[in-house]
Structure formats: C-alpha cells, structure tokens
Scaffold this active site. Structure first.
Site, PDB file in Angstrom:
ATOM      1  CD  GLU A   1       7.617   1.676  -1.000  1.00 40.39           C
ATOM      2  OE1 GLU A   1       8.331   0.879  -1.662  1.00 40.39           O
ATOM      3  OE2 GLU A   1       7.975   2.837  -0.750  1.00 40.39           O
TER       4      GLU A   1
ATOM      5  CD  GLU B   1       0.849   0.435   2.989  1.00 38.61           C
ATOM      6  OE1 GLU B   1       0.766   1.679   2.903  1.00 38.61           O
ATOM      7  OE2 GLU B   1       1.857  -0.134   3.441  1.00 38.61           O
TER       8      GLU B   1
END
Length: 347
Positions: free
Chosen positions: A313, A170
């Site tokens: 991430e 994310e």
C-alpha cells in the site's frame, strides 16, 4: 516504447554538500544514514539546501489473472474492496499518509471493477486485470506500453503541480506472484528464492505458489530476456504503470520513495530500462516478504527501515518519509561549528 531520457546525477556538488554535512555541530558521521540521505537529496535537487515539497503517495491498483491458480488465500474481489477502503480513508496507508502530510492518489491501472468517480481516484484502467500467465502473456505489448506511458504522464502531472517527492504503493491480489516472477526472470534466480507468503499462505500454499511461478517461467522462457518483454509476459498492470511513473519522476528530477517487494520489482524493471533511475530512488524499508531482501541486494540498495512490514500500500514509504524530512532539516537548520562558536575536531 520511447525510452525516457534520465540524467545521471551531477556529482559536482558532492564535495560542497559533504563539507556542509561535516561542518554541522556533531562528530563526523554521527547522523549515520541521514547524512547519506542528505547528500542524495542535495544531489538530486542540485542545491545545498534541499527542500521537500508537496509529497504525494501514488497507490497503483490492478487485478491478476494468476489468482485463478490458487496463489493467494484472498479472493480477487479484495482488490476492489481495498480500493474502496482507500477512497473511504480507512486503510493503513490513509492513516500513515495523514500522519506525515502526504496526499494520496489511488490509480486504477486495471482493477476488475468499474468504480464511481471519486476525487482521490485516478481512473486509467488499461484492462480488467491481467490474463492468467500460466496460459497467456499477462498483457499485450500494447497494454504494457500504454500502462508505462500513463504512469510517466501521471508522475509528470504531479510534479507540474508542485510535488518533488513521489512515494509509491500498490494493491492487487496476486501481485506478489507477478513480482516474484519478474525478479526470478530479470535477476536469473530460482523461483524458490523469490516467492514468499504474500497475504499469508501456509506451507502448502507457499509450495503451490513456488510451483506456479516455476511453471510460469517455463511457459514464457523465450520472452524473459528483456525487461519490457518480461514485464509484458509475467508482470502486472499496476507494476507496469508504477515503473512508468518511477521513470517519469526521475525524468523530472523528483525523489522516488520505493515501498516494499512489489514496488521494488517495479523499480527493478524501471532500472533495467534506464539504470539512471536508481540515482533518484530511496528504498524505504526491507519487508517481511521472503524475496525482498534478496531483491534489494540485487539492486545494491540499502533500505532505511527494517521493521517487519509486509502490508504494501506504500505504508513503508510513508513511515520512512520523516527520515527524509530530518535529513533536509538538519542540512537547513542545524548550526555549523563556525556559526555556533563550537570548536571543531582539530586536524
């Protein structure tokens, strides 16, 4: 929302899988956590020779109105800038995904920016970020449901193209605040136990963030008793879409690689909607974000790695993927006592 039908794992194969693991040329249990991982992969795929195909890293990005309350040392524009960095191949997740042979999909769930088309970008913007949840629900009921449904469809599409491993990451300035609020609401924990430093808050900033989450929880107190309502009121668009994608992956019997704190918060929501989704989840690491260890404990999850990561991430999921490969490979390629002509342990 139509609740997806997710099968709990058929454990009828457990004894045969365990026998195969135990007959490999090693002492019982000598491969540690890899043995449990091999068993889980075999049960998910319902086969004695699990195979990992076309792993995909899905990075969901969105902005958060709560940033206006000063919960992050970074401005909201960093979300958009980091998405461009992903698309240019320059972020940590690009490096680690390349290293392990994962394709990346960057999903715009709600970034406050209009991106030009890009082969790696999946544009599914539900809104230009969430509302400031100090003042209003993060999203409307329709927006929340739309994000979940899109996530399910995205997971189904990747699996239809041949993947059976979906990893999740994310990007969203302010999303550790949303994740902490969701954790506090759904696990019935105080904000202090859930809030961490995020992108690097100092002590004063951390206390401000705790205060903000406490105010958010108080403001929405009457709406935090169900996972969908909590998600709508104090969640994020990327968290909602990711939770939907996790449900969609489990629906199709794919392996789910859960990254750090925000991804685990998405899995918390998904598991409160359909508990069986946890059967398909591999929790890849315990991050340095303060609430993550407590959240993993609440989910009775044992992370594979604990190396102080706190980037997000999907980086932890990418770094842990070789452990899944090792688990599948020893099942398929390692000799048994019988095939190698090695004496096993006597009864």
């Amino acid at each position: 929302m139509q609740i997806p039908d997710i099968q709990t794992l058929d454990r009828g194969l457990s004894a045969a899988l365990q026998h195969k693991i135990d007959q490999k040329t090693k002492p019982l249990g000598a491969l540690g956590r890899l043995e449990g991982l091999a068993l889980q992969l075999g049960l998910i795929q319902q086969r004695l020779d699990p195979v990992l195909r076309q792993p995909v890293m899905m990075v969901f990005a969105a902005d958060h109105g709560i940033v206006a309350a000063g919960v992050s040392p970074y401005p909201q524009a960093v979300t958009m800038q980091m998405v461009l960095n992903f698309l240019q191949g320059g972020a940590a997740i690009n490096v680690f995904a390349r290293q392990v042979g994962m394709d990346i999909r960057v999903v715009d769930a709600g970034v406050n920016h209009d991106f030009a088309p890009h082969p790696m970008l999946l544009s599914h913007k539900v809104a230009m970020g969430t509302q400031n949840m100090l003042q209003a629900p993060a999203m409307s009921e329709a927006e929340c449901e739309k994000a979940i449904n899109i996530g399910r469809q995205l997971a189904h599409a990747e699996i239809a193209k041949g993947s059976n491993v979906l990893a999740f990451g994310e990007m969203g300035i302010g999303n550790t605040t949303a994740a902490a609020a969701l954790m506090a609401a759904l696990c019935q924990l105080p904000a202090q136990a859930c809030v961490g430093r995020g992108t690097g808050l100092d002590d004063a900033g951390l206390q401000r963030k705790v205060d903000v989450v406490e105010q958010v929880l108080q403001h929405h107190a009457s709406h935090l008793h169900s996972p969908l309502s909590a998600l709508q009121h104090v969640g994020g668009l990327e968290i909602a879409m990711m939770a939907g994608a996790m449900l969609g992956a489990a629906q199709k019997q794919a392996v789910i690689l859960v990254d750090g704190f925000i991804c685990t918060a998405a899995m918390l929501v998904a598991s409160r909607i359909v508990p069986a989704v946890l059967d398909y989840a591999v929790f890849t690491h315990c991050s340095g974000e303060q609430g993550h260890r407590r959240l993993l404990q609440a989910l009775q999850a044992e992370p594979l790695l604990d190396i102080g990561l706190r980037l997000g991430e999907g980086t932890g999921a990418a770094l842990a993927y070789p452990l899944l490969q090792a688990a599948a490979n020893f099942m398929n390629e390692m000799a048994s006592f019988e095939s190698a002509g090695v004496d096993g342990k006597s009864a």
